[in-house]
Scaffold this motif. Structure first.
Motif, PDB file in Angstrom:
ATOM      1  N   ALA A 236       0.822  -1.218   0.000  1.00  0.00           N
ATOM      2  CA  ALA A 236       0.000   0.000   0.000  1.00  0.00           C
ATOM      3  C   ALA A 236       0.855   1.268   0.000  1.00  0.00           C
ATOM      4  N   GLU A 237       1.930   1.247   0.781  1.00  0.00           N
ATOM      5  CA  GLU A 237       2.808   2.440   0.833  1.00  0.00           C
ATOM      6  C   GLU A 237       3.308   2.805  -0.558  1.00  0.00           C
ATOM      7  N   VAL A 238       3.716   1.796  -1.304  1.00  0.00           N
ATOM      8  CA  VAL A 238       4.248   2.047  -2.656  1.00  0.00           C
ATOM      9  C   VAL A 238       3.123   2.494  -3.594  1.00  0.00           C
ATOM     10  N   ALA A 239       1.949   1.861  -3.455  1.00  0.00           N
ATOM     11  CA  ALA A 239       0.813   2.219  -4.332  1.00  0.00           C
ATOM     12  C   ALA A 239       0.431   3.690  -4.134  1.00  0.00           C
ATOM     13  N   ILE A 240       0.426   4.151  -2.885  1.00  0.00           N
ATOM     14  CA  ILE A 240       0.047   5.556  -2.595  1.00  0.00           C
ATOM     15  C   ILE A 240       1.101   6.502  -3.184  1.00  0.00           C
ATOM     16  N   LYS A 241       2.363   6.148  -3.001  1.00  0.00           N
ATOM     17  CA  LYS A 241       3.456   6.975  -3.537  1.00  0.00           C
ATOM     18  C   LYS A 241       3.361   7.052  -5.067  1.00  0.00           C
ATOM     19  N   ARG A 242       3.175   5.894  -5.679  1.00  0.00           N
ATOM     20  CA  ARG A 242       3.131   5.869  -7.149  1.00  0.00           C
ATOM     21  C   ARG A 242       1.910   6.616  -7.703  1.00  0.00           C
ATOM     22  N   ALA A 243       0.851   6.715  -6.890  1.00  0.00           N
ATOM     23  CA  ALA A 243      -0.349   7.436  -7.346  1.00  0.00           C
ATOM     24  C   ALA A 243      -0.150   8.946  -7.257  1.00  0.00           C
ATOM     25  N   GLY A 244       0.917   9.348  -6.580  1.00  0.00           N
ATOM     26  CA  GLY A 244       1.216  10.778  -6.457  1.00  0.00           C
ATOM     27  C   GLY A 244       0.250  11.502  -5.541  1.00  0.00           C
ATOM     28  N   ILE A 245      -0.294  10.790  -4.564  1.00  0.00           N
ATOM     29  CA  ILE A 245      -1.205  11.430  -3.601  1.00  0.00           C
ATOM     30  C   ILE A 245      -0.643  11.256  -2.185  1.00  0.00           C
ATOM     31  N   GLN A 246      -1.262  11.923  -1.237  1.00  0.00           N
ATOM     32  CA  GLN A 246      -0.860  11.805   0.169  1.00  0.00           C
ATOM     33  C   GLN A 246      -1.756  10.771   0.850  1.00  0.00           C
ATOM     34  N   VAL A 247      -1.226  10.204   1.935  1.00  0.00           N
ATOM     35  CA  VAL A 247      -2.023   9.256   2.734  1.00  0.00           C
ATOM     36  C   VAL A 247      -3.354   9.910   3.139  1.00  0.00           C
ATOM     37  N   SER A 248      -3.298  11.216   3.440  1.00  0.00           N
ATOM     38  CA  SER A 248      -4.505  11.918   3.895  1.00  0.00           C
ATOM     39  C   SER A 248      -5.561  12.075   2.787  1.00  0.00           C
ATOM     40  N   ASP A 249      -5.173  11.817   1.526  1.00  0.00           N
ATOM     41  CA  ASP A 249      -6.143  11.911   0.424  1.00  0.00           C
ATOM     42  C   ASP A 249      -7.040  10.670   0.317  1.00  0.00           C
ATOM     43  N   ILE A 250      -6.610   9.580   0.963  1.00  0.00           N
ATOM     44  CA  ILE A 250      -7.368   8.311   0.855  1.00  0.00           C
ATOM     45  C   ILE A 250      -8.701   8.443   1.596  1.00  0.00           C
ATOM     46  N   ASP A 251      -9.797   8.123   0.888  1.00  0.00           N
ATOM     47  CA  ASP A 251     -11.140   8.248   1.482  1.00  0.00           C
ATOM     48  C   ASP A 251     -11.676   6.927   2.034  1.00  0.00           C
ATOM     49  N   LEU A 252     -11.129   5.821   1.537  1.00  0.00           N
ATOM     50  CA  LEU A 252     -11.671   4.502   1.910  1.00  0.00           C
ATOM     51  C   LEU A 252     -10.574   3.457   1.712  1.00  0.00           C
ATOM     52  N   VAL A 253     -10.504   2.492   2.635  1.00  0.00           N
ATOM     53  CA  VAL A 253      -9.545   1.384   2.503  1.00  0.00           C
ATOM     54  C   VAL A 253     -10.322   0.073   2.528  1.00  0.00           C
ATOM     55  N   ILE A 254     -10.105  -0.750   1.496  1.00  0.00           N
ATOM     56  CA  ILE A 254     -10.766  -2.063   1.480  1.00  0.00           C
ATOM     57  C   ILE A 254      -9.700  -3.130   1.253  1.00  0.00           C
ATOM     58  N   CYS A 255      -9.795  -4.213   2.011  1.00  0.00           N
ATOM     59  CA  CYS A 255      -8.816  -5.289   1.895  1.00  0.00           C
ATOM     60  C   CYS A 255      -9.530  -6.606   1.609  1.00  0.00           C
ATOM     61  N   ALA A 256      -8.977  -7.369   0.668  1.00  0.00           N
ATOM     62  CA  ALA A 256      -9.478  -8.722   0.397  1.00  0.00           C
ATOM     63  C   ALA A 256      -8.448  -9.703   0.939  1.00  0.00           C
TER      64      ALA A 256
END
Ligand code: UT7
Length: 338
Positions: free
Chosen positions: A62-82
């Protein structure tokens, strides 16, 4: 107002360090590298350390996915895990554990249980939330420590699976050429006993004579599979699912850049590839390296071609999965990562 579409802004994966080869299994089981390679295509898989749980694997991806998306952790509105191998059976969810380890606070987080089809189901949920304008950035994670639920005396299952995690950021866009075109999901509970963790600590356990610790030994969480039956239904369902999503969206298989099927068995992948008549060079295969990592298998395979520089922004991906439940799903999307 312009129509809002969902788009895959990034992909990432995490593979634990411990590589286990088929020859390692020869030392503990009546099996051989030859049998495993011929019947499954698997040569190695990776197992997490004792102190590395499924949510820890998920956080790394997840850390890498957020970085690669070019957004901040605080921009995430929802987290879903399978996951089918959560840190805790019941609660807290792995999504809550992942959110907290990432420093995400006060944002909805939940898990889903759809086994190996998990990532496709996550896409479907994320797409719906985004297209209905509820959220802008959703973190989806498939994270598995399947080694924690394997019976290492059952040669027909324990050689097949591996640990790992994959994550993606799904965001809102108004650009139609970046969109997740479609997600198809399905299930048939009639075949619920094909893949199971039959003695898990669920309400099926009967403690009418009082709670007995001896009943709650390790064997309660082992994974079981009716391999042959699952194989046959998997090939048919995966091929039909792909044909359906292509024809529904009027897309020719020749226009697909990469076909990324669930990585359970090379023979299943090849049979489905033949049935849908895709050019073999477009079929992404990682099962020889990672084995079956269930909900993490598809994002790990997408990231494999991303890391190798083969996946480009705008490529048309066809995803296809099948798993316990039974569940299945497919998706067509334009990859939108940088
Ligand atoms: O991710 C969710 C979806 N999962 C799947 O789709 C998996 C689907 N199933 C499969 O991939 C395959 O059915 C397996 C790989 C699980 C099994 O392959 P198979 O070709 O269907 O083998 P089988 O179960 O018919 O077993 C053939 C023989 C048996 O021996 P006998 O009865 O013929 O003497 C098994 O005991 O192979 C034996 N066998 C093994 N031998 C050596 C089973 N596992 C092993 C092993 N090493 N690890």
């Amino acid at each position: 107002m312009a129509k809002i579409y969902a788009t895959m802004r990034s992909i990432a994966s995490y593979v634990p360090k411990n590589c286990v080869s088929n020859t390692d299994f020869e030392k503990i089981l009546d099996t051989s590298d030859e049998w495993i390679t011929k019947r499954t295509g698997i040569k190695t898989r990776y197992f997490a350390d004792n102190n590395e749980d499924a949510s820890a694997l998920g956080v790394k991806a997840a850390e890498v996915a957020i970085k690669r998306a070019g957004i901040q952790v605080s921009d995430i509105d929802l987290v879903i895990c399978a996951t089918l191998s959560p840190d805790y059976l019941g609660m807290p969810s792995n999504a809550c554990l992942i959110s907290s380890r990432l420093g995400i606070e006060n944002k909805p987080s939940f898990d889903i249980t759809t086994a190996c089809s998990g990532f496709i189901y996550l896409l479907s949920i994320a797409k719906s939330f985004i297209e209905s304008n509820v959220y802008k950035h959703i973190l989806i994670v498939g994270a598995e420590k399947i080694s924690s639920i394997l019976d290492f005396s059952d040669r027909s299952t324990c050689v097949l699976f591996g640990d790992g995690a994959g994550a993606a950021v799904i965001s809102a866009t108004t650009n139609k050429n970046e969109r997740i075109i479609d997600v198809n999901i399905g299930a048939n509970g009639k075949y619920n006993d094909f893949l199971m963790t039959p003695r898990c600590l669920g309400s099926k356990l009967n403690f009418s004579n009082g709670f007995n610790v001896a009943q709650v030994d390790k064997t309660h969480s082992y994974l079981t599979m009716k391999g042959n039956e699952t194989f046959k239904i998997a090939v048919k369902t995966l091929a039909n699912d792909v044909k359906e999503i292509l024809s529904k969206n009027n897309i020719n298989i020749k226009d697909v850049s990469y076909f990324i099927p669930h990585q359970a068995n090379l023979r299943i992948i090849n049979a489905v590839g033949d049935m849908i008549e895709i050019e073999p060079s477009k079929v992404v295969i990682t099962v020889h390296k990672y084995g079956n990592t269930s909900a993490a298998s598809i994002p790990m395979a997408i990231d494999d071609i991303y890391k190798n520089g083969k996946l480009k922004k705008g490529d048309l991906l066809l995803l296809d999965a099948f798993g316990g439940g039974l569940t299945w799903g497919s998706s067509l999307l334009y990859f939108n990562g940088e």
